[in-house]
Write a protein that holds these residues in place. Sequence first.
Motif, PDB file in Angstrom:
ATOM      1  N   LEU A 183       0.843  -1.195   0.000  1.00  0.00           N
ATOM      2  CA  LEU A 183       0.000   0.000   0.000  1.00  0.00           C
ATOM      3  C   LEU A 183       0.877   1.244   0.000  1.00  0.00           C
ATOM      4  O   LEU A 183       1.872   1.317   0.733  1.00  0.00           O
ATOM      5  N   ASN A 184       0.516   2.220  -0.831  1.00  0.00           N
ATOM      6  CA  ASN A 184       1.279   3.468  -0.822  1.00  0.00           C
ATOM      7  C   ASN A 184       0.777   4.372   0.311  1.00  0.00           C
ATOM      8  O   ASN A 184      -0.190   4.048   1.018  1.00  0.00           O
ATOM      9  N   MET A 185       1.409   5.530   0.464  1.00  0.00           N
ATOM     10  CA  MET A 185       1.082   6.401   1.593  1.00  0.00           C
ATOM     11  C   MET A 185      -0.353   6.921   1.515  1.00  0.00           C
ATOM     12  O   MET A 185      -1.046   7.020   2.540  1.00  0.00           O
ATOM     13  N   ALA A 186      -0.826   7.237   0.328  1.00  0.00           N
ATOM     14  CA  ALA A 186      -2.196   7.738   0.181  1.00  0.00           C
ATOM     15  C   ALA A 186      -3.206   6.660   0.578  1.00  0.00           C
ATOM     16  O   ALA A 186      -4.223   6.950   1.228  1.00  0.00           O
ATOM     17  N   GLU A 187      -2.936   5.428   0.211  1.00  0.00           N
ATOM     18  CA  GLU A 187      -3.835   4.327   0.554  1.00  0.00           C
ATOM     19  C   GLU A 187      -3.827   4.059   2.056  1.00  0.00           C
ATOM     20  O   GLU A 187      -4.866   3.767   2.653  1.00  0.00           O
ATOM     21  N   ARG A 188      -2.672   4.179   2.660  1.00  0.00           N
ATOM     22  CA  ARG A 188      -2.589   3.991   4.113  1.00  0.00           C
ATOM     23  C   ARG A 188      -3.336   5.107   4.847  1.00  0.00           C
ATOM     24  O   ARG A 188      -3.971   4.866   5.878  1.00  0.00           O
ATOM     25  N   ALA A 189      -3.262   6.299   4.301  1.00  0.00           N
ATOM     26  CA  ALA A 189      -3.999   7.417   4.903  1.00  0.00           C
ATOM     27  C   ALA A 189      -5.508   7.196   4.770  1.00  0.00           C
ATOM     28  O   ALA A 189      -6.280   7.494   5.690  1.00  0.00           O
ATOM     29  N   ALA A 190      -5.926   6.668   3.620  1.00  0.00           N
ATOM     30  CA  ALA A 190      -7.349   6.377   3.419  1.00  0.00           C
ATOM     31  C   ALA A 190      -7.825   5.331   4.423  1.00  0.00           C
ATOM     32  O   ALA A 190      -8.924   5.441   4.991  1.00  0.00           O
ATOM     33  N   LEU A 191      -6.999   4.318   4.658  1.00  0.00           N
ATOM     34  CA  LEU A 191      -7.344   3.285   5.636  1.00  0.00           C
ATOM     35  C   LEU A 191      -7.472   3.883   7.037  1.00  0.00           C
ATOM     36  O   LEU A 191      -8.391   3.532   7.791  1.00  0.00           O
ATOM     37  N   ALA A 192      -6.570   4.791   7.380  1.00  0.00           N
ATOM     38  CA  ALA A 192      -6.630   5.440   8.694  1.00  0.00           C
ATOM     39  C   ALA A 192      -7.948   6.197   8.865  1.00  0.00           C
ATOM     40  O   ALA A 192      -8.531   6.222   9.954  1.00  0.00           O
ATOM     41  N   GLY A 193      -8.422   6.800   7.778  1.00  0.00           N
ATOM     42  CA  GLY A 193      -9.706   7.501   7.835  1.00  0.00           C
ATOM     43  C   GLY A 193     -10.862   6.546   8.080  1.00  0.00           C
ATOM     44  O   GLY A 193     -11.768   6.832   8.873  1.00  0.00           O
ATOM     45  N   TRP A 194     -10.836   5.399   7.409  1.00  0.00           N
ATOM     46  CA  TRP A 194     -11.858   4.378   7.640  1.00  0.00           C
ATOM     47  C   TRP A 194     -11.845   3.923   9.099  1.00  0.00           C
ATOM     48  O   TRP A 194     -12.909   3.731   9.709  1.00  0.00           O
ATOM     49  N   MET A 195     -10.662   3.755   9.656  1.00  0.00           N
ATOM     50  CA  MET A 195     -10.556   3.247  11.026  1.00  0.00           C
ATOM     51  C   MET A 195     -11.172   4.212  12.038  1.00  0.00           C
ATOM     52  O   MET A 195     -11.781   3.788  13.022  1.00  0.00           O
ATOM     53  N   ILE A 196     -11.019   5.493  11.792  1.00  0.00           N
ATOM     54  CA  ILE A 196     -11.642   6.479  12.683  1.00  0.00           C
ATOM     55  C   ILE A 196     -13.162   6.306  12.667  1.00  0.00           C
ATOM     56  O   ILE A 196     -13.827   6.326  13.708  1.00  0.00           O
ATOM     57  N   THR A 197     -13.710   6.118  11.475  1.00  0.00           N
ATOM     58  CA  THR A 197     -15.156   5.924  11.341  1.00  0.00           C
ATOM     59  C   THR A 197     -15.613   4.650  12.035  1.00  0.00           C
ATOM     60  O   THR A 197     -16.582   4.653  12.810  1.00  0.00           O
ATOM     61  N   PHE A 198     -14.928   3.549  11.775  1.00  0.00           N
ATOM     62  CA  PHE A 198     -15.339   2.262  12.337  1.00  0.00           C
ATOM     63  C   PHE A 198     -15.260   2.251  13.861  1.00  0.00           C
ATOM     64  O   PHE A 198     -16.161   1.740  14.537  1.00  0.00           O
ATOM     65  N   LYS A 199     -14.189   2.798  14.402  1.00  0.00           N
ATOM     66  CA  LYS A 199     -14.018   2.781  15.859  1.00  0.00           C
ATOM     67  C   LYS A 199     -15.067   3.641  16.564  1.00  0.00           C
ATOM     68  O   LYS A 199     -15.412   3.371  17.720  1.00  0.00           O
ATOM     69  N   GLY A 200     -15.553   4.649  15.879  1.00  0.00           N
ATOM     70  CA  GLY A 200     -16.577   5.498  16.482  1.00  0.00           C
ATOM     71  C   GLY A 200     -17.985   4.972  16.302  1.00  0.00           C
ATOM     72  O   GLY A 200     -18.915   5.452  16.951  1.00  0.00           O
TER      73      GLY A 200
END
Length: 221
Positions: A183-200
Motif C-alpha cells: 500500500l502506498n502512503m495515500a492508501e494507508r492514509a485512506a485506511l486510517a480515515g476508515w478506522m476512525i469511522t469504524f471505531k466510532g
Amino acid sequence: FNHLATMPRSALALLAPALPLCGGFVPPNGSPRRFGTTNGAIHPQEKSMTALRLSVAGGAVATAIAGFAGWLYVDGSDDRERRRRREAEEAEYAAYEEERARQAYVEPREYWTEEELRAYDGTRDEDGPILFAADGVVFNVYKGRNFYGPGGEYHIFAGRDATRLLARTMVEEETEEDAKKPLNMAERAALAGWMITFKGKYEIVGKLEGFDPKTTSMTRM
C-alpha cells in the motif's frame, strides 16, 4: 398570559362583554350615557342601570375566565397527547434496538482467524452479527447491515480481512498482481480515515491473528 397571543378569535371574543368594567358603559353612538341627579342623590334609574351593568359584567368575566381556562386545558391536552405519543415511540425504538443488539451479539475474543471470520458474512443469519477485519482490528458491523449484509454495497468486506480493499477504496477483488503490491502512503492514509469511522460507530470484538501492522503503518514503508 403569553397564551393570549395564540388564542383563537372565538376565545378572545369571550372577553368582549367584560370591557364595560374597564372604562364605563359606551353605547353604540359612542357617547357616554349620563343620568341626572335629584338634590345630589343618584337617580333611581342610574342605580338600576349601574346594578345591571355590574351584573352583566360579572357574568361576562366569569364566562370569559371559564372559556379561557377551557381553551388552556384543550391546548394542554394536545401537548400531553403529543408527549405521550413521542415517549411511546421512543420506548418502542429502544426495545427494537435492544432486541437487535441481542440477536447480533457475538462473544469478543482476543484473536480471530480469517477462517473464523468467514462464518460471519451475514449470509447465514439475516439478524446475526457481521464481522470483518480492518488494519488488524475485528469489528461487528451489524448496525450497518444495509451496507455490509447480503445485497449491500459493501458486502464484499464482510467475513474477511478487508484491509487492502478499504485502503484502496475497492468494492471488487484485487488482481493477483495488485495484491502483491504494498500500500502506498495515500492508501494507508485512506485506511486510517476508515478506522476512525469504524471505531466510532461499531463494536470491536477482537484482533486479527497474524496481521502485520507494518503493512499499513503510516511511518513504515
